[in-house]
Every structure is written in structure tokens, then in C-alpha cells.
Design a protein around this motif. Structure first.
Motif, PDB file in Angstrom:
ATOM      1  N   LEU A   1       0.823  -1.205   0.000  1.00 54.10           N
ATOM      2  CA  LEU A   1       0.000   0.000   0.000  1.00 54.10           C
ATOM      3  C   LEU A   1       0.861   1.261   0.000  1.00 54.10           C
ATOM      4  N   HIS A   2       2.001   1.218   0.673  1.00 57.31           N
ATOM      5  CA  HIS A   2       2.923   2.352   0.667  1.00 57.31           C
ATOM      6  C   HIS A   2       3.464   2.591  -0.742  1.00 57.31           C
ATOM      7  N   CYS A   3       3.818   1.515  -1.440  1.00 63.90           N
ATOM      8  CA  CYS A   3       4.330   1.644  -2.808  1.00 63.90           C
ATOM      9  C   CYS A   3       3.257   2.156  -3.761  1.00 63.90           C
ATOM     10  N   ASN A   4       1.993   1.810  -3.507  1.00 62.75           N
ATOM     11  CA  ASN A   4       0.887   2.250  -4.366  1.00 62.75           C
ATOM     12  C   ASN A   4       0.348   3.618  -3.970  1.00 62.75           C
ATOM     13  N   LYS A   5       0.984   4.272  -3.010  1.00 63.25           N
ATOM     14  CA  LYS A   5       0.602   5.613  -2.546  1.00 63.25           C
ATOM     15  C   LYS A   5      -0.812   5.653  -1.960  1.00 63.25           C
ATOM     16  N   LYS A   6      -1.244   4.587  -1.343  1.00 64.50           N
ATOM     17  CA  LYS A   6      -2.524   4.560  -0.633  1.00 64.50           C
ATOM     18  C   LYS A   6      -2.206   4.716   0.854  1.00 64.50           C
ATOM     19  N   LEU A   7      -1.968   5.947   1.231  1.00 71.74           N
ATOM     20  CA  LEU A   7      -1.419   6.225   2.545  1.00 71.74           C
ATOM     21  C   LEU A   7      -2.425   6.023   3.674  1.00 71.74           C
ATOM     22  N   THR A   8      -3.690   6.287   3.432  1.00 73.52           N
ATOM     23  CA  THR A   8      -4.662   6.099   4.517  1.00 73.52           C
ATOM     24  C   THR A   8      -4.837   4.624   4.851  1.00 73.52           C
ATOM     25  N   LEU A   9      -4.859   3.775   3.828  1.00 74.40           N
ATOM     26  CA  LEU A   9      -4.961   2.335   4.091  1.00 74.40           C
ATOM     27  C   LEU A   9      -3.681   1.808   4.724  1.00 74.40           C
ATOM     28  N   ARG A  10      -2.535   2.361   4.314  1.00 73.32           N
ATOM     29  CA  ARG A  10      -1.268   1.959   4.923  1.00 73.32           C
ATOM     30  C   ARG A  10      -1.244   2.329   6.399  1.00 73.32           C
ATOM     31  N   ASN A  11      -1.704   3.529   6.704  1.00 71.32           N
ATOM     32  CA  ASN A  11      -1.732   3.959   8.101  1.00 71.32           C
ATOM     33  C   ASN A  11      -2.699   3.111   8.917  1.00 71.32           C
ATOM     34  N   THR A  12      -3.807   2.720   8.305  1.00 74.12           N
ATOM     35  CA  THR A  12      -4.747   1.830   8.979  1.00 74.12           C
ATOM     36  C   THR A  12      -4.083   0.491   9.288  1.00 74.12           C
ATOM     37  N   ASN A  13      -3.335  -0.032   8.330  1.00 75.44           N
ATOM     38  CA  ASN A  13      -2.618  -1.289   8.569  1.00 75.44           C
ATOM     39  C   ASN A  13      -1.562  -1.129   9.657  1.00 75.44           C
ATOM     40  N   LEU A  14      -0.864  -0.003   9.669  1.00 73.03           N
ATOM     41  CA  LEU A  14       0.160   0.207  10.692  1.00 73.03           C
ATOM     42  C   LEU A  14      -0.455   0.282  12.089  1.00 73.03           C
ATOM     43  N   ILE A  15      -1.617   0.922  12.197  1.00 69.45           N
ATOM     44  CA  ILE A  15      -2.309   0.966  13.491  1.00 69.45           C
ATOM     45  C   ILE A  15      -2.767  -0.430  13.884  1.00 69.45           C
ATOM     46  N   PHE A  16      -3.264  -1.199  12.909  1.00 67.20           N
ATOM     47  CA  PHE A  16      -3.695  -2.577  13.161  1.00 67.20           C
ATOM     48  C   PHE A  16      -2.513  -3.424  13.633  1.00 67.20           C
ATOM     49  N   ILE A  17      -1.350  -3.246  13.012  1.00 63.97           N
ATOM     50  CA  ILE A  17      -0.140  -3.973  13.414  1.00 63.97           C
ATOM     51  C   ILE A  17       0.241  -3.604  14.846  1.00 63.97           C
ATOM     52  N   LEU A  18       0.195  -2.325  15.156  1.00 55.62           N
ATOM     53  CA  LEU A  18       0.536  -1.866  16.501  1.00 55.62           C
ATOM     54  C   LEU A  18      -0.392  -2.482  17.546  1.00 55.62           C
ATOM     55  N   VAL A  19      -1.683  -2.486  17.264  1.00 52.89           N
ATOM     56  CA  VAL A  19      -2.652  -3.077  18.204  1.00 52.89           C
ATOM     57  C   VAL A  19      -2.403  -4.572  18.371  1.00 52.89           C
ATOM     58  N   LEU A  20      -2.122  -5.281  17.273  1.00 53.00           N
ATOM     59  CA  LEU A  20      -1.853  -6.721  17.367  1.00 53.00           C
ATOM     60  C   LEU A  20      -0.600  -7.004  18.178  1.00 53.00           C
TER      61      LEU A  20
END
Length: 120
Positions: free
Chosen positions: A86-105
């Protein structure tokens, strides 16, 4: 007749250019994105918990617990790889959502490890 066709073609060309300029990639639906990731995670966990409860012995329950840990590790790896894509595809909001999900996990796993193994 030719000049009329040219005018029509130029008008169509301008319309296509306007459509390209106006339409931005707004296919970043955060609710749908996080719902599917949480659904897979929760359903997988529930299935493994049911399998652990139905286990016929201690070793079978431990085996299902190990399988559940492997499932969670693979799922976390999938989410990390998806965040990179998602970072490579410039979809930053979805990338940030994944990063928050990773942090919570990771925090959940860390707290679970403290309770399970008593690292205090």
C-alpha cells in the motif's frame, strides 16, 4: 463535414481530459478494509478456540494452540507485507490503517505473553 467531425472530436478529447483531471483514486474505504482484516482475525481465533476446547488431551490442545500462534504470525506477516504494498501504491490512509492494526496486534500479543508466561 470534416470540420464538424473535428470539432466533435476535440470536444470529446477535452471531456476525456477533464475526466482524468477530476477523477482521483478515492477507492480507499477504511471501514471495509479494517472490517475484512478484523473478520478474518476474529473468525480464525474463534475457530481455533473451539478446536482447543474440543481437544481430547493436553497435547492436542497444545498443538492447536501452536497452530493458532502460527496463524496469528502468518496473518501479522500478511498485514505487514500489505502495508508495504500500500505504501508503494501511494494509498497512505490504508497503509496507516494497517500500521495501526499492526501496533494493536503487537501490543495484544505482548500483553498476552505477559499474562501467559509471567514476564513481569
Amino acid at each position: 463535414m470534416n470540420s464538424e467531425l473535428k470539432e466533435l472530436f476535440e470536444i470529446k478529447q477535452e471531456d476525456k481530459d477533464k475526466d482524468k483531471k477530476i477523477s482521483k483514486p478515492t477507492d480507499q474505504n477504511i471501514k471495509k478494509h479494517i472490517t475484512t482484516r478484523l473478520a478474518v482475525f476474529i473468525l480464525g481465533t474463534i475457530c481455533f478456540v473451539i478446536a482447543i476446547m474440543e481437544g481430547k488431551g493436553v497435547w492436542e490442545e497444545i498443538a492447536f494452540l501452536i497452530y493458532m500462534a502460527l496463524f496469528h504470525a502468518i496473518w501479522l506477516l500478511f498485514i505487514i507485507i500489505e502495508a508495504l504494498v500500500l505504501h508503494c501504491n501511494k494509498k497512505l490512509t490504508l497503509r496507516n490503517t494497517n500500521l495501526i492494526f499492526i501496533l494493536v496486534l503487537v501490543l495484544t500479543y505482548f500483553i498476552s505473553g505477559i499474562f501467559l508466561f509471567g514476564f513481569a
